[in-house]
Design an enzyme around this catalytic site. Structure first.
Site, mmCIF file in Angstrom:
data_model
loop_
_atom_site.group_PDB
_atom_site.id
_atom_site.type_symbol
_atom_site.label_atom_id
_atom_site.label_comp_id
_atom_site.label_asym_id
_atom_site.label_seq_id
_atom_site.Cartn_x
_atom_site.Cartn_y
_atom_site.Cartn_z
ATOM 1 C CE LYS A 118 -8.230 -8.243 -11.134
ATOM 2 N NZ LYS A 118 -7.403 -8.082 -10.000
HETATM 3 N N1 GLU Z 1 -4.868 -5.699 -8.623
HETATM 4 C C1 GLU Z 1 -5.036 -5.802 -7.135
HETATM 5 C C2 GLU Z 1 -5.758 -6.801 -6.664
HETATM 6 O O1 GLU Z 1 -6.174 -7.648 -7.298
HETATM 7 C C3 GLU Z 1 -4.927 -4.392 -6.424
HETATM 8 C C4 GLU Z 1 -6.202 -3.827 -6.918
HETATM 9 C C5 GLU Z 1 -6.549 -2.329 -6.305
HETATM 10 O O2 GLU Z 1 -5.592 -1.898 -5.571
HETATM 11 O O3 GLU Z 1 -7.547 -1.676 -6.789
HETATM 12 O O4 GLU Z 1 -6.207 -6.775 -5.592
#
Ligand code: GLU
Length: 428
Positions: A118
Site C-alpha cells: 500500500k
Molecule cells: N485499494 C484496493 C484495496 O484496498 C484495491 C487494491 C488493488 O486493486 O490492488 O483492496
C-alpha cells in the site's frame, strides 16, 4: 548463546503506530488457529520493504510544495506485491504498513498470486486542481521507479485516486521504459488496458458477500434495511447494488454528512447528483444527520465504506444493526470488535468483503499480460466464483474453530502465506 531478544531488537519500529498495532493484534488473535511455525509468524509481523519519498510539486500559482509519499511492501512470498495508492491527509508510513499487511491476507484469502502493498501521498486532494494532482502523481510514480514493476509491485486506486490517477502512473512508467506497459497498474481506463467491471468491482463485491451471508443466515436480502457509510467508489456502488437487489437503503453519508429517510432513499438519483457535484452537499431531500448519528441508526445491515477506525470502544455498544459489512479497510477498532463479538453482531470482515476490487485487479493484470480481454459477464461470474469460494472457506473455519469471521478470514489467508514461506525456506 545470546537470546533472540539480545540479537534482534524489535521495538520502536518506524511503522509502529496504532493502526499497525491493530493489524498485528488481529494477526496474533488468528495465529493460534492457523498452525504457523513461530519463526514464520515472526517474519510475517514485519513488512519486507518500506520506501519513503518526498515529492516536490509546482502548484498552479507557481509555488513549490514538497509532499511526503510512502510505499510499503509487506510480502512477496506468493508473487508481486499489490495494493492501492491513496491521497489523503492521514497517510503515514504506519498507515501504509498496516494496510499492506491486510492486503497480503486479502490476496492470499482470495488465492491471488500476490502479496500485499500500500502506498500514498500525504496531501489534501480536495484542495488541489487536476493539474496539481497530475504533477503530484507523475512525480510520485517517478520516485517509486526503483521499487515498482509488473512483476514487482503493482498499484491500483484507493482513497481519492481513480482511473485517471492510474492512467498518469501508467504513462509515467511507460515513458521511462519506451513502450506501453499497461500491466504496471490496475484500475486504469478501459482505453489503455483497463478491465471492464473493475470500477464497480469493490462495491459489487461487497454486495455479493452480503448476499452470500444472507443465504447462510436465512435472511432475504430484498427485505433488509441498510445503512451505508461512504458514498464513493465503494459505498456509492454498494448502495446501488443493494437497491437493485431489492433491499432498502435508509441512509448514506459522504464528506458532506449523512442523509436519512426511514422510507428509503432514491439512490440512483443521489448517485447522479453526487457525480455531478462531487459530493452530496446541497442534496435537499431526506433528513440531514451527522456521521455519528448515521452509524447508530436502527437497521439490519450497516455497510462501512468510508475509512478506518469508525466503530470503536466508544460507539460499538450503541450500534443498532444486525450485521456489519466492512467495505473500507480497517473500519472497526480492536475495542469495537470485542464489544460487537460480545453483542453477537457478526462482522463481514474487510479482507473478504472488499476483496472484489483486488480480485478484478488481478483479472485486469492477467488480461494485460495475455493481451486478451474478457467481457463483463465473464468477469462478473469469475468474481462471484472467487468471492463465494473464499466466503465458504471463512464460514467453515468460523464454525469449526468457533472464532469470528474476521479471525477465520485471517486464518485462511495467513495459513496459505505461511505454507508458501515454509516451502520456500530462508534465503540465504
Ligand atoms: N485499494 C484496493 C484495496 O484496498 C484495491 C487494491 C488493488 O486493486 O490492488 O483492496
Amino acid at each position: 548463546m545470546a537470546s533472540v531478544e539480545e540479537v534482534g531488537l524489535h521495538d520502536h519500529l518506524e511503522w509502529d503506530t496504532p493502526l499497525y498495532r491493530t493489524a498485528i493484534a488481529q494477526f496474533d488473535q488468528a495465529i493460534p488457529y492457523a498452525n504457523v511455525p513461530v519463526d514464520i509468524a515472526e517474519r510475517l509481523r514485519y513488512p519486507e520493504r518500506a520506501f519513503i519519498v518526498s515529492c516536490p510539486v509546482r502548484l498552479d500559482d507557481g509555488r513549490r510544495v514538497v509532499f511526503p509519499g510512502y510505499r510499503v511492501q509487506h510480502s512477496s512470498v506468493l508473487g508481486p506485491t499489490k495494493g492501492g495508492v491513496r491521497f489523503d491527509q492521514e497517510v503515514t508510513l504506519g498507515e501504509c504498513a498496516a494496510l499492506a499487511v491486510w492486503m497480503t491476507w486479502k490476496c492470499a484469502l482470495l488465492r491471488l498470486p500476490y502479496g500485499g502493498a500500500k502506498g500514498g501521498v500525504r496531501c489534501n486532494p480536495r484542495a488541489m486542481s487536476q493539474g496539481e494532482l497530475e504533477r503530484l502523481t507523475r512525480r510520485f510514480t517517478s520516485e517509486l521507479l526503483p521499487i515498482i514493476g509488473p512483476q514487482v509491485d503493482i498499484a491500483a486506486p484507493d482513497m481519492a485516486t481513480n482511473a485517471q490517477t492510474m492512467a498518469w502512473m501508467m504513462d509515467t512508467y511507460s515513458m521511462q521504459r519506451g513502450f506501453a506497459v499497461p500491466e504496471i497498474v490496475t484500475g486504469k481506463p478501459i482505453s489503455i488496458g483497463g478491465s471492464v467491471f473493475r470500477h464497480e468491482a469493490t462495491g459489487a463485491g461487497v454486495v455479493m458477500v452480503i448476499a452470500r451471508a444472507c443465504e447462510r443466515l436465512e435472511w432475504k436480502l430484498a427485505e433488509q434495511r441498510c445503512v451505508v457509510q461512504g458514498f464513493g467508489n465503494v459505498g456509492g456502488i454498494a448502495a446501488q447494488e443493494l437497491v437493485e437487489r431489492g433491499a432498502t437503503v435508509l441512509a448514506v453519508s459522504d464528506v458532506s454528512g449523512g442523509v436519512y429517510d426511514p422510507a428509503g432513499l432514491d439512490i440512483p438519483t443521489m448517485s447522479a447528483f453526487a457525480k455531478a457535484n462531487g459530493s452530496l452537499e446541497g442534496w435537499a431531500t431526506g433528513q440531514r444527520i451527522s456521521n455519528e448519528e448515521l452509524l447508530e441508526l436502527e437497521c439490519d445491515i450497516l455497510v462501512l465504506a468510508a475509512r478506518e477506525d469508525q466503530i470503536t470502544g466508544e460507539n460499538a455498544s450503541r450500534l443498532r444493526c444486525r450485521l456489519i459489512a466492512e467495505g473500507a479497510n480497517g473500519p472497526t477498532s480492536l475495542a469495537g470488535d470485542a464489544i460487537l463479538r460480545e453483542r453477537a453482531i457478526p462482522i463481514l470482515p474487510d479482507i473478504l468483503t472488499n476483496a472484489g476490487g483486488v480480485t478484478v485487479s488481478y483479472f485486469e493484470w492477467v488480461q494485460d499480460l495475455g493481451r486478451l480481454f474478457w467481457n463483463r459477464d465473464e468477469i462478473r461470474a469469475k468474481l462471484a466464483e472467487k468471492l463465494n469460494d473464499a466466503f465458504d472457506r471463512v464460514w467453515e473455519i468460523a464454525g469449526e474453530r468457533e472464532v469470528t469471521l474476521r479471525t477465520a478470514a485471517l486464518v485462511a489467508g495467513i495459513r496459505d502465506v505461511s505454507e508458501a514461506l515454509t516451502a520456500r525456506g530462508l534465503y540465504p
